[in-house]
Design a protein around this motif. Structure first.
Motif, short mmCIF file in Angstrom:
data_model
loop_
_atom_site.label_atom_id
_atom_site.label_comp_id
_atom_site.label_asym_id
_atom_site.label_seq_id
_atom_site.Cartn_x
_atom_site.Cartn_y
_atom_site.Cartn_z
N VAL A 1 0.87 -1.17 0.00
CA VAL A 1 0.00 0.00 0.00
C VAL A 1 0.90 1.22 0.00
O VAL A 1 1.81 1.33 0.83
CB VAL A 1 -0.93 0.03 1.23
CG1 VAL A 1 -1.81 1.28 1.20
CG2 VAL A 1 -1.79 -1.22 1.29
N MET A 2 0.69 2.12 -0.93
CA MET A 2 1.54 3.30 -1.01
C MET A 2 0.74 4.53 -1.38
O MET A 2 -0.29 4.44 -2.08
CB MET A 2 2.69 3.11 -2.00
CG MET A 2 2.28 2.80 -3.41
SD MET A 2 3.69 2.41 -4.48
CE MET A 2 4.50 4.00 -4.62
N GLY A 3 1.22 5.67 -0.89
CA GLY A 3 0.61 6.93 -1.25
C GLY A 3 1.12 7.40 -2.60
O GLY A 3 2.11 6.89 -3.13
N MET A 4 0.44 8.39 -3.15
CA MET A 4 0.79 8.85 -4.49
C MET A 4 2.15 9.52 -4.55
O MET A 4 2.74 9.63 -5.64
CB MET A 4 -0.30 9.78 -5.02
CG MET A 4 -1.59 9.04 -5.35
SD MET A 4 -2.78 10.06 -6.22
CE MET A 4 -3.38 11.08 -4.89
N THR B 1 -1.87 -1.33 -3.89
CA THR B 1 -2.96 -0.37 -3.67
C THR B 1 -2.36 1.01 -3.53
O THR B 1 -1.48 1.23 -2.67
CB THR B 1 -3.76 -0.73 -2.41
OG1 THR B 1 -4.27 -2.07 -2.53
CG2 THR B 1 -4.92 0.23 -2.21
N VAL B 2 -2.82 1.93 -4.36
CA VAL B 2 -2.34 3.32 -4.31
C VAL B 2 -3.43 4.18 -3.69
O VAL B 2 -4.57 4.23 -4.18
CB VAL B 2 -2.00 3.84 -5.72
CG1 VAL B 2 -1.47 5.28 -5.63
CG2 VAL B 2 -0.98 2.94 -6.39
N THR B 3 -3.09 4.84 -2.59
CA THR B 3 -4.09 5.64 -1.88
C THR B 3 -3.89 7.14 -2.09
O THR B 3 -2.82 7.57 -2.51
CB THR B 3 -4.03 5.34 -0.38
OG1 THR B 3 -2.72 5.68 0.10
CG2 THR B 3 -4.29 3.85 -0.10
N HIS C 1 7.01 5.39 -8.73
CA HIS C 1 7.03 6.73 -8.11
C HIS C 1 5.89 7.58 -8.65
O HIS C 1 5.55 7.50 -9.83
CB HIS C 1 8.39 7.41 -8.31
CG HIS C 1 8.70 7.70 -9.75
ND1 HIS C 1 8.52 8.94 -10.31
CD2 HIS C 1 9.19 6.92 -10.71
CE1 HIS C 1 8.91 8.90 -11.57
NE2 HIS C 1 9.31 7.68 -11.84
N THR C 2 5.33 8.38 -7.77
CA THR C 2 4.19 9.26 -8.07
C THR C 2 3.09 8.53 -8.83
O THR C 2 2.64 8.96 -9.91
CB THR C 2 4.63 10.52 -8.85
OG1 THR C 2 5.26 10.14 -10.08
CG2 THR C 2 5.57 11.35 -8.02
#
Lengths: 113, 113
Positions: free
Chosen positions: A12-15, A111-113, A79-80
């Motif tokens: 799970v990673m943020g944008m 999963t991108v949050t 990334h991003t």
């Protein structure tokens, strides 16, 4: 563990994060692949490496960056990312002369949050 | 251009009854066709392949498929379903020139006890 392994199994990673997916094959193959598997869509080929050289980039956005340091290892640097990048990312390997017989890893659920 | 159409997104059968998973293909070349199976939380596994030899192809776990050029079909069958057959099945066509694989959207097989 034999065959094709992938780590991590879940991510799970943020944008704004940077992360990497790892694939390792123990089959002596010289071709490796990255696929994206999204719900209700066909498996999408992303990248192909033959003998460590990239031979296919299927119009993948530059926020996905592959790396193949040797014939046994394949990375996908992220990334991003965008939320629509959430999917199961599958790695596979084969002999270049038998590309239809690919051996797949279990995948990384991203999963991108 | 190569593509496959899997006519059913979900098939449900009772244990011990026959299985039929349908696939139609489109190819500019004499195609090579495959079925892959994906069990939950596992990578894809090659079930069987057709590469211009015998039109009736036998695979693992009692599955077989028949290549019918006149119908552009490559349906997967098994005489008697087993609980362990519950999985996602993918019909695949190969781009014979570049050895890339083109996947269908998959058919989820449910086996009812």
């Amino acid at each position: 563990e034999t065959g094709v392994t992938q780590t991590p199994r879940h991510l799970v990673m943020g944008m704004t994060n940077k992360k990497s997916l790892k694939c390792e094959q123990h089959l002596g193959h010289n071709a490796m692949y990255w696929y994206k598997q999204s719900a209700k869509k066909p498996l999408e080929l992303m990248f192909v490496y033959n003998f460590k050289e990239q031979t296919e980039n299927n119009s993948v956005p530059s926020r996905f960056s592959p790396e193949c340091p040797n014939s046994s290892h394949l990375f996908l640097h992220l990334h991003t990312l965008q939320p629509e990048d959430s999917a199961l990312y599958l790695c596979a390997s084969s002999q270049p002369s038998s590309a239809y017989e690919q051996y797949f890893g279990p995948g990384t659920r991203l999963t991108v949050t | 251009a190569q593509s496959v159409t899997q006519l059913d997104s979900h098939v449900s059968v009772s244990e011990g009854t026959p299985v039929l998973l349908r696939c139609n293909y489109s190819s500019s070349y004499s195609p090579s066709l495959f079925w892959y199976v994906q069990h939950p939380n596992k990578g894809l596994q090659l079930l069987l392949k057709y590469t211009s030899a015998a039109t009736l192809v036998k695979g693992i776990n009692g599955f077989e498929a028949e290549f019918k050029k006149s119908e552009t079909s490559f349906h997967l069958t098994k005489p008697s379903a087993h609980m362990s057959d519950a999985a996602e099945y993918f019909c695949v066509v190969s781009d014979n020139g570049a050895n890339n694989l083109f996947f269908g959207t998959g058919t989820r097989l449910t086996v009812i006890p």
